[in-house]
Design a protein around this motif. Sequence first.
Motif, PDB file in Angstrom:
ATOM      1  N   GLY A 107       0.770  -1.236   0.000  1.00  0.00           N
ATOM      2  CA  GLY A 107       0.000   0.000   0.000  1.00  0.00           C
ATOM      3  C   GLY A 107       0.796   1.277   0.000  1.00  0.00           C
ATOM      4  O   GLY A 107       0.228   2.368  -0.083  1.00  0.00           O
ATOM      5  N   GLY A 108       2.114   1.207   0.120  1.00  0.00           N
ATOM      6  CA  GLY A 108       2.941   2.401   0.085  1.00  0.00           C
ATOM      7  C   GLY A 108       3.627   2.698   1.403  1.00  0.00           C
ATOM      8  O   GLY A 108       3.560   1.928   2.365  1.00  0.00           O
ATOM      9  N   ILE A 118       0.911   7.477  13.059  1.00  0.00           N
ATOM     10  CA  ILE A 118       1.460   6.970  11.803  1.00  0.00           C
ATOM     11  C   ILE A 118       0.672   5.749  11.344  1.00  0.00           C
ATOM     12  O   ILE A 118       0.476   4.806  12.111  1.00  0.00           O
ATOM     13  CB  ILE A 118       2.950   6.607  11.966  1.00  0.00           C
ATOM     14  CG1 ILE A 118       3.760   7.860  12.291  1.00  0.00           C
ATOM     15  CG2 ILE A 118       3.480   5.942  10.692  1.00  0.00           C
ATOM     16  CD1 ILE A 118       5.227   7.588  12.533  1.00  0.00           C
ATOM     17  N   ASP A 119       0.211   5.805  10.105  1.00  0.00           N
ATOM     18  CA  ASP A 119      -0.503   4.684   9.509  1.00  0.00           C
ATOM     19  C   ASP A 119       0.479   3.903   8.640  1.00  0.00           C
ATOM     20  O   ASP A 119       0.938   4.392   7.614  1.00  0.00           O
ATOM     21  CB  ASP A 119      -1.671   5.187   8.662  1.00  0.00           C
ATOM     22  CG  ASP A 119      -2.445   4.059   8.004  1.00  0.00           C
ATOM     23  OD1 ASP A 119      -2.200   2.887   8.354  1.00  0.00           O
ATOM     24  OD2 ASP A 119      -3.298   4.345   7.144  1.00  0.00           O
ATOM     25  N   ASP A 120       0.809   2.690   9.079  1.00  0.00           N
ATOM     26  CA  ASP A 120       1.735   1.848   8.309  1.00  0.00           C
ATOM     27  C   ASP A 120       1.003   0.722   7.595  1.00  0.00           C
ATOM     28  O   ASP A 120       1.622  -0.268   7.188  1.00  0.00           O
ATOM     29  CB  ASP A 120       2.842   1.287   9.208  1.00  0.00           C
ATOM     30  CG  ASP A 120       2.301   0.385  10.323  1.00  0.00           C
ATOM     31  OD1 ASP A 120       1.076   0.150  10.362  1.00  0.00           O
ATOM     32  OD2 ASP A 120       3.108  -0.066  11.157  1.00  0.00           O
ATOM     33  N   TYR A 121      -0.312   0.873   7.445  1.00  0.00           N
ATOM     34  CA  TYR A 121      -1.157  -0.101   6.755  1.00  0.00           C
ATOM     35  C   TYR A 121      -1.179  -1.459   7.465  1.00  0.00           C
ATOM     36  O   TYR A 121      -1.503  -2.484   6.866  1.00  0.00           O
ATOM     37  CB  TYR A 121      -0.710  -0.286   5.303  1.00  0.00           C
ATOM     38  CG  TYR A 121      -0.729   0.984   4.493  1.00  0.00           C
ATOM     39  CD1 TYR A 121      -1.903   1.438   3.909  1.00  0.00           C
ATOM     40  CD2 TYR A 121       0.424   1.747   4.350  1.00  0.00           C
ATOM     41  CE1 TYR A 121      -1.926   2.627   3.178  1.00  0.00           C
ATOM     42  CE2 TYR A 121       0.417   2.938   3.634  1.00  0.00           C
ATOM     43  CZ  TYR A 121      -0.765   3.375   3.053  1.00  0.00           C
ATOM     44  OH  TYR A 121      -0.775   4.555   2.346  1.00  0.00           O
ATOM     45  N   GLY A 122      -0.813  -1.433   8.725  1.00  0.00           N
ATOM     46  CA  GLY A 122      -0.804  -2.682   9.485  1.00  0.00           C
ATOM     47  C   GLY A 122       0.417  -3.541   9.231  1.00  0.00           C
ATOM     48  O   GLY A 122       0.458  -4.702   9.636  1.00  0.00           O
ATOM     49  N   VAL A 123       1.406  -2.970   8.554  1.00  0.00           N
ATOM     50  CA  VAL A 123       2.642  -3.702   8.270  1.00  0.00           C
ATOM     51  C   VAL A 123       3.803  -2.875   8.834  1.00  0.00           C
ATOM     52  O   VAL A 123       4.170  -1.843   8.274  1.00  0.00           O
ATOM     53  CB  VAL A 123       2.830  -3.928   6.754  1.00  0.00           C
ATOM     54  CG1 VAL A 123       4.112  -4.705   6.478  1.00  0.00           C
ATOM     55  CG2 VAL A 123       1.633  -4.651   6.163  1.00  0.00           C
ATOM     56  N   MET A 210      -3.596 -10.620   1.883  1.00  0.00           N
ATOM     57  CA  MET A 210      -3.641 -11.462   3.083  1.00  0.00           C
ATOM     58  C   MET A 210      -2.740 -10.963   4.204  1.00  0.00           C
ATOM     59  O   MET A 210      -2.699 -11.572   5.277  1.00  0.00           O
ATOM     60  CB  MET A 210      -3.268 -12.906   2.737  1.00  0.00           C
ATOM     61  CG  MET A 210      -1.898 -13.082   2.120  1.00  0.00           C
ATOM     62  SD  MET A 210      -1.824 -12.519   0.407  1.00  0.00           S
ATOM     63  CE  MET A 210      -0.229 -13.130  -0.100  1.00  0.00           C
ATOM     64  N   LEU A 211      -2.023  -9.846   3.999  1.00  0.00           N
ATOM     65  CA  LEU A 211      -1.008  -9.471   4.981  1.00  0.00           C
ATOM     66  C   LEU A 211      -1.211  -8.123   5.662  1.00  0.00           C
ATOM     67  O   LEU A 211      -0.695  -7.920   6.756  1.00  0.00           O
ATOM     68  CB  LEU A 211       0.378  -9.489   4.309  1.00  0.00           C
ATOM     69  CG  LEU A 211       0.883 -10.854   3.839  1.00  0.00           C
ATOM     70  CD1 LEU A 211       2.235 -10.717   3.153  1.00  0.00           C
ATOM     71  CD2 LEU A 211       0.997 -11.819   5.017  1.00  0.00           C
ATOM     72  N   THR A 212      -1.896  -7.176   5.072  1.00  0.00           N
ATOM     73  CA  THR A 212      -2.032  -5.868   5.691  1.00  0.00           C
ATOM     74  C   THR A 212      -3.223  -5.831   6.653  1.00  0.00           C
ATOM     75  O   THR A 212      -3.914  -6.829   6.848  1.00  0.00           O
ATOM     76  CB  THR A 212      -2.219  -4.769   4.627  1.00  0.00           C
ATOM     77  OG1 THR A 212      -3.528  -4.886   4.053  1.00  0.00           O
ATOM     78  CG2 THR A 212      -1.181  -4.868   3.535  1.00  0.00           C
TER      79      THR A 212
END
Length: 233
Positions: A107-108, A118-123, A210-212
């Motif tokens: 996602g960037g 901070i939004d790290d897209y859950g990663v 399946m990962l974020t």
Amino acid sequence: LQGLLDSIPSILGKEYQERRPILVAHSMGGINVMKYLDERYENGGGKRPNEIFSGIASMCSVPPSGNGKSTMRTLRRSLKDAYRITVGFVLKKVNTDASICRQCFFGGEPKVLDDSTIDDYGVSDEDVARYQTFFERDSKATLDVSDLSRRLPSKHVDKEGRAPFVADLPPCLVVGAKDDFIVDEVAVQETARYYGVDEPIFVDSPHDVMLTRKWQNAADVLKTWIEEQILGK
């Protein structure tokens, strides 16, 4: 390519083949499944796809015509995006460059929100580093793209873009991601036509569905499809 195709029956194993598993394929795995089905049809004989599998789900798959057309569309859209994809995969920078890895799969780059969080897209950065070790391990064996290009599943489709064995397929699901940096909407639509699916489903997610943090969006679609189209019959 042939080594991958030959491995599918052994991965399934006798026990699972008898139980007609649901096959879920993602990204490059998707076109490998198409080629597996295509070669079985071309060679003739044997079980039909709906006698081997209870269902086939294709998620953010490379389309039956390969990734060449998608690459050209990306090039026309953005030189920067085309550069990231090229160095990411051809030079394998996704294995070592966290920024390119995030852009291609997750996602960037992390962004600062209005509340300063901070939004790290859950990663997390630790997640990216861990996934890159897997990419590095899996990149030791490289797919021969020129071999694939000579044997693309699209070479045997009908004028509507459908596979010649579409009547013998089990229930099929085609899923795309709205924020996919690699596989665009046109490619997802092509995959849907190949499987005879009227409309693909697009979920709010980047390429690695399946990962974020948004993993459940694709999981819910898959769960509903299994319940309604396979278990419900």
